[in-house]
Scaffold this motif. Structure first.
Motif, short mmCIF file in Angstrom:
data_model
loop_
_atom_site.label_atom_id
_atom_site.label_comp_id
_atom_site.label_asym_id
_atom_site.label_seq_id
_atom_site.Cartn_x
_atom_site.Cartn_y
_atom_site.Cartn_z
N PRO A 64 1.19 -1.25 0.24
CA PRO A 64 -0.03 -0.19 0.43
C PRO A 64 0.87 1.28 -0.09
N ILE A 65 0.39 2.16 -0.61
CA ILE A 65 0.66 3.45 -1.06
C ILE A 65 0.20 4.60 -0.17
N PHE A 66 0.81 5.97 0.38
CA PHE A 66 -0.46 6.96 0.10
C PHE A 66 -1.63 6.88 -0.50
N LEU A 67 -0.98 7.17 -1.48
CA LEU A 67 -2.39 7.44 -2.68
C LEU A 67 -3.22 6.35 -2.82
N ASP A 68 -3.39 5.06 -2.06
CA ASP A 68 -4.56 4.49 -2.28
C ASP A 68 -4.83 4.73 -1.19
N ALA A 69 -4.44 5.38 0.07
CA ALA A 69 -5.27 5.97 1.39
C ALA A 69 -6.06 6.72 0.88
N SER A 70 -5.25 7.85 0.36
CA SER A 70 -5.91 8.96 0.01
C SER A 70 -7.60 8.84 -0.64
N ARG A 71 -6.71 7.76 -2.09
CA ARG A 71 -8.19 7.75 -2.43
C ARG A 71 -9.39 6.52 -1.84
N ILE A 72 -9.25 6.06 -0.57
CA ILE A 72 -9.91 5.66 0.35
C ILE A 72 -10.65 6.67 1.22
N ALA A 73 -9.61 7.52 1.45
CA ALA A 73 -10.83 8.59 2.03
C ALA A 73 -11.56 9.94 1.60
N HIS A 74 -11.03 9.73 0.88
CA HIS A 74 -12.01 10.49 -0.13
C HIS A 74 -13.56 9.87 -0.49
N GLU A 75 -13.00 9.02 -0.83
CA GLU A 75 -14.96 7.82 -1.18
C GLU A 75 -15.48 7.59 0.18
N VAL A 76 -14.78 7.54 1.45
CA VAL A 76 -15.65 7.73 2.35
C VAL A 76 -16.51 9.11 2.37
N LEU A 77 -15.47 9.77 2.52
CA LEU A 77 -15.98 11.13 2.58
C LEU A 77 -16.92 11.52 1.36
N LYS A 78 -16.99 11.15 0.47
CA LYS A 78 -18.10 11.79 -0.58
C LYS A 78 -18.74 11.02 -0.96
N CYS A 79 -19.12 9.70 0.31
CA CYS A 79 -20.31 8.60 -0.08
C CYS A 79 -21.18 8.77 0.01
N GLY A 80 -21.85 10.20 1.42
CA GLY A 80 -22.75 11.04 0.98
C GLY A 80 -23.09 10.40 2.70
N TYR A 81 -22.81 9.37 3.13
CA TYR A 81 -22.70 9.32 4.79
C TYR A 81 -22.02 9.70 5.58
N ASP A 82 -22.87 10.50 6.65
CA ASP A 82 -22.48 12.32 7.34
C ASP A 82 -22.04 11.10 8.40
N TYR A 83 -20.94 10.62 9.12
CA TYR A 83 -21.24 9.59 10.21
C TYR A 83 -20.39 10.82 11.02
N THR A 84 -20.84 10.75 12.24
CA THR A 84 -20.33 10.82 13.96
C THR A 84 -19.00 10.50 13.99
N GLU A 85 -19.07 9.53 14.60
CA GLU A 85 -17.91 8.44 14.54
C GLU A 85 -18.35 7.48 14.47
N GLY A 86 -16.36 6.93 14.30
CA GLY A 86 -16.52 5.95 13.88
C GLY A 86 -15.21 4.78 14.36
N LYS A 87 -14.27 4.21 13.28
CA LYS A 87 -13.10 3.24 13.88
C LYS A 87 -12.73 2.47 12.96
N ILE A 88 -11.51 2.81 13.17
CA ILE A 88 -10.62 1.63 11.85
C ILE A 88 -10.11 0.99 12.48
N VAL A 89 -10.82 -0.04 12.09
CA VAL A 89 -10.22 -2.08 12.62
C VAL A 89 -9.09 -2.42 11.16
N TYR A 90 -7.91 -2.91 12.48
CA TYR A 90 -6.99 -3.52 11.34
C TYR A 90 -6.18 -4.46 12.67
N ASN A 91 -5.04 -5.33 11.95
CA ASN A 91 -4.63 -5.97 12.97
C ASN A 91 -2.70 -5.38 12.99
N ARG A 92 -3.00 -4.72 14.32
CA ARG A 92 -1.57 -4.36 14.41
C ARG A 92 -0.54 -5.30 14.70
#
Length: 292
Positions: free
Chosen positions: A160-188
């Motif tokens: 993964p590169i930062f461009l992939d992450a920025s595209r995902i973040a852009h899709e999250v913010l423009k998808c029309g779902y105005d979330y108030t809070e949330g979580k990023i679930v991942y494996n550390r």
């Protein structure tokens, strides 16, 4: 006369039995030989995949060290400003599951999906899921298909590169779902052989604007806050994708190591069975030759 017939029938029965046992032995030896060859080829593949995963893990671990400041910086901003969701209003939650499209890596993807299922069990109505990687979607689609907001495919084929992450973040913010809070679930990633499924909090732009401690920073109008929320979301996604990629390669390396070990044990058992069956066949042939 009866004695002659009896004496004639017994050798014929023995001969028929020996022929049947000989044919069965040949079929068994052939099937065992085919299976033994298949398992040996499988062991070669798993050993090769383990070596590839080990090389990719070293690269992922090296890139993770460079990506950690992105995640730490974004987390510090939310912690220092003490951003919290409004308890008076009904929350609209967003869960971002960081997985990939690739398998053969143990339970690394199942842990993320299990965590998300637990969150959906608490509040299924007001929670949406953004699946990064097709593995999380395939696990969650059967029970919570209606909660899946969007899926990012072709994840995990390349680092993964930062461009992939920025595209995902852009899709999250423009998808029309105005979330108030949330979580990023991942494996550390914790070490070469261990990882831990965890989460990072995220907040929507309206919640960030309501923080009382934002007055400590100068020139923070709504556009600046909106831009920083998008950048911090992309930074967190980039960091968690790097953590997930490192954990995935570690889990795949361990899984392929166990698969190679199991294949080796199966080869030993099949070799022992093959030699034992061949010995029995030789005894049958020897007895058959004596009868003649």
């Amino acid at each position: 006369m009866m004695q002659r017939v009896t004496a004639f029938l017994v050798p014929m029965a023995v001969e028929t039995t020996l022929q049947i046992q000989q044919q069965r032995g040949m079929a068994t030896l052939k099937s065992i030989s085919i299976r033994l060859k298949s398992v040996k080829n499988m062991q070669k593949v798993t050993q090769l995949m383990k070596a590839v995963a080990a090389a990719r893990y070293l690269r992922a671990e090296r890139e993770l060290k460079a990506a950690r400041p992105y995640g730490v910086g974004a987390q510090q901003f939310f912690e220092k400003t003490e951003i919290k969701a409004d308890e008076k209003e009904a929350p609209k939650k967003l869960l971002i599951g960081i997985t990939s499209d690739r398998g053969l890596c143990g339970g690394v993807h199942i842990g993320v999906a299990r965590f998300i299922r637990g969150e959906l069990g608490k509040d299924e109505t007001n929670t949406k899921v953004f699946c990064v990687g097709d593995k999380s979607r395939s696990i969650l689609a059967r029970l919570y298909g209606k909660n899946i907001l969007m899926v990012a495919n072709k994840v995990g084929l390349l680092p993964p590169i930062f461009l992939d992450a920025s595209r995902i973040a852009h899709e999250v913010l423009k998808c029309g779902y105005d979330y108030t809070e949330g979580k990023i679930v991942y494996n550390r990633s914790k070490s070469v052989v261990s990882y831990q499924c965890t989460s990072l909090p995220i907040y929507g732009t309206p919640i960030v604007e309501k923080s009382d401690k934002l007055v400590l920073y100068d020139s923070l109008d709504s556009e600046v806050i909106k831009s920083y929320v998008e950048f911090s979301l992309a930074s967190l996604i980039f960091y968690t994708m790097k953590e997930g990629a490192c954990s995935e390669q570690s889990s795949r390396m361990t899984a392929m190591g166990h698969a190679s070990k199991n294949a080796g044990e199966m080869i030993e058992k099949l070799t022992l069975t093959f030699n034992r069956t061949r010995g029995q066949k030789e005894i049958i042939n020897f007895s058959f030759n004596i009868q003649h």
